[in-house]
Design a protein around this motif. Structure first.
Motif, short mmCIF file in Angstrom:
data_model
loop_
_atom_site.label_atom_id
_atom_site.label_comp_id
_atom_site.label_asym_id
_atom_site.label_seq_id
_atom_site.Cartn_x
_atom_site.Cartn_y
_atom_site.Cartn_z
N THR A 286 0.83 -1.20 0.00
CA THR A 286 0.00 0.00 0.00
C THR A 286 0.87 1.25 0.00
O THR A 286 0.60 2.21 -0.73
N TRP A 287 1.93 1.25 0.82
CA TRP A 287 2.86 2.38 0.81
C TRP A 287 3.48 2.55 -0.57
O TRP A 287 3.67 3.67 -1.05
N ALA A 288 3.82 1.44 -1.22
CA ALA A 288 4.48 1.51 -2.53
C ALA A 288 3.61 2.25 -3.55
O ALA A 288 4.12 2.99 -4.39
N ARG A 289 2.32 2.06 -3.48
CA ARG A 289 1.42 2.78 -4.39
C ARG A 289 1.51 4.29 -4.17
O ARG A 289 1.40 5.08 -5.12
N ASP A 290 1.72 4.69 -2.92
CA ASP A 290 1.84 6.12 -2.63
C ASP A 290 3.06 6.75 -3.30
O ASP A 290 3.09 7.97 -3.52
N PHE A 291 4.06 5.94 -3.61
CA PHE A 291 5.28 6.46 -4.23
C PHE A 291 5.31 6.25 -5.74
O PHE A 291 6.30 6.59 -6.38
N GLY A 292 4.22 5.71 -6.31
CA GLY A 292 4.13 5.63 -7.75
C GLY A 292 4.01 4.25 -8.35
O GLY A 292 3.98 4.11 -9.58
N ALA A 293 3.96 3.19 -7.53
CA ALA A 293 3.81 1.85 -8.09
C ALA A 293 2.48 1.75 -8.84
O ALA A 293 1.43 2.12 -8.32
N THR A 294 2.55 1.25 -10.07
CA THR A 294 1.33 1.08 -10.86
C THR A 294 0.70 -0.29 -10.64
O THR A 294 -0.49 -0.48 -10.90
N HIS A 295 1.50 -1.25 -10.17
CA HIS A 295 1.02 -2.60 -9.88
C HIS A 295 1.74 -3.11 -8.64
O HIS A 295 2.88 -2.73 -8.38
N VAL A 296 1.07 -3.98 -7.88
CA VAL A 296 1.70 -4.57 -6.70
C VAL A 296 1.51 -6.08 -6.73
O VAL A 296 0.49 -6.59 -7.22
N ILE A 297 2.50 -6.80 -6.18
CA ILE A 297 2.48 -8.25 -6.14
C ILE A 297 2.89 -8.70 -4.75
O ILE A 297 3.98 -8.36 -4.28
N ASN A 298 2.02 -9.45 -4.08
CA ASN A 298 2.39 -10.09 -2.82
C ASN A 298 3.00 -11.44 -3.17
O ASN A 298 2.30 -12.36 -3.59
N SER A 299 4.32 -11.55 -2.98
CA SER A 299 5.02 -12.76 -3.43
C SER A 299 4.80 -13.95 -2.51
O SER A 299 5.24 -15.06 -2.84
N ARG A 300 4.11 -13.77 -1.39
CA ARG A 300 3.67 -14.92 -0.60
C ARG A 300 2.49 -15.61 -1.28
O ARG A 300 2.28 -16.81 -1.10
N GLU A 301 1.73 -14.83 -2.02
CA GLU A 301 0.50 -15.34 -2.61
C GLU A 301 0.61 -15.61 -4.11
O GLU A 301 -0.15 -16.41 -4.66
#
Length: 355
Positions: A211-226
């Protein structure tokens, strides 16, 4: 703030700071971030030259300078850096001072009141009201920037921004994956965004950090546990992989994922710091066949005199959200608990504010 022995809780101590000698500067510290590197010092992960005076992500005002100092003067607002370039080594002479092989620190030692010499963290030691550094460790920046923000350029934020912009060479239209979304990783995301990357993929095991990463400009996120990250990254990049993959963790398995998540002829940047015992094994044919570049990033390959003022200017223009890295401001007495919050992943940066 002193770490007296391995794994011992840090304590607030009275220290003796000498007047600056030739080439040195005395700085009144206004704010200093709490970095993982400080915790590594306390835990014995960097050396055993105890006692350590911790703190190195700092900003403050120069109070006095020693003989021969011309680049900074009393009253200057500065960010401290831990790579004061020498100007004489083979890297400096070849016009690559960001690789300087002979960086230096203050010659004199700060001490406890009984005369015990202190080892300043990264040659700075800024969890103190005043610190003595080499004058080249002081970079003058716009005094209108808050010290709580400016000081973060002194280590982790610069490392991440520089890993993307300087080392990785991220440019307009590029795709980027960043593995690890703590302070360094989020700074790499911010740097990639600032450089014009259009696809910025954040990878972590913690949804809060994503969620923090999106605040800095991430367009996509991946939870590598899942989700298996290499497949997911390829799916987001037309099956090709990213132009630049940044490992902000420093684990062999993460580096392998970054290696295989990049496009042919892409770049892998290692900015997370590995432990000495770690080993990496890759099929040499894959290293050859995939082409591109495998790079490590020293302090974001930054040149403080070039990069710090520019990044502060971008912050002042509203183009670089440095203030979002500051999770909380604390006092010196709160540093030990801030280490615990850091370990639990609750903060990006705690920042010590000094009177």
């Amino acid at each position: 703030m002193v770490a007296a022995a391995k794994d011992a809780p840090v304590t607030v101590e009275t220290i003796v700071v000498p007047d600056p000698g030739p080439g040195e500067a005395l700085v009144k510290v206004q704010a200093c971030g709490v970095c993982h590197t400080d915790l590594h010092y306390r835990e014995g992960g960097i050396g055993d030259d105890y006692p350590y005076l911790l703190g190195h992500e700092a900003a403050g005002v120069v109070e006095a300078v020693g003989d021969g100092v011309t680049d900074v003067a009393p009253g200057d607002f500065v960010v401290l850096n831990w790579r004061a370039v020498c100007g004489q080594c083979r890297a400096c002479r070849r016009g690559r001072p960001w690789y300087c092989f002979a960086t230096h620190n203050a010659t004199q030692k700060m001490t406890l009141t009984d005369g015990t010499p202190l080892s300043p963290a990264l040659g700075i030691g800024a969890f103190a009201s005043k610190t003595l550094v080499a004058a080249g460790q002081c970079t003058v920046v716009d005094a209108e920037a808050p010290a709580t923000v400016a000081g973060l350029l002194g280590c982790g934020v610069m490392a991440g921004l520089g890993a993307a912009i300087n080392t990785g060479g991220v440019g307009r239209g590029d795709s980027v994956a960043v593995f690890g979304c703590g302070g360094v990783g989020d700074a790499a995301i911010a740097g990639a965004t600032l450089a014009g990357a259009t696809t910025v993929i954040a990878v972590d095991v913690d949804d809060r950090k994503l969620t923090w990463a999106r605040d800095f400009g991430a367009t996509h996120v991946i939870n590598s546990r899942e989700t298996e990250p290499i497949k997911a990254i390829r799916a987001l990049t037309g099956g090709n992989g990213v132009d630049v993959a940044i490992d902000a963790v420093g684990l062999p398995e993460v580096f392998r994922s970054a290696f295989y998540a990049r496009d042919l002829a892409g770049t892998v940047v290692l900015v997370g710091v590995p432990r000495p015992e770690m080993k990496l094994e890759l099929p040499l044919l894959d290293v050859f066949g995939r082409g591109g570049a495998l790079k490590s990033s020293w302090y974001g390959d930054c040149l403080p005199t070039r990069d710090f003022p520019t990044l502060i200017a971008l912050f002042r223009q509203g183009r670089l959200p440095l203030d979002k890295f500051v999770s909380e401001t604390i006092g010196l007495d709160d540093v030990e608990e801030s280490f615990a919050r850091m370990g639990r992943g609750e903060v990006l940066r705690s920042v010590v504010v000094l009177d």
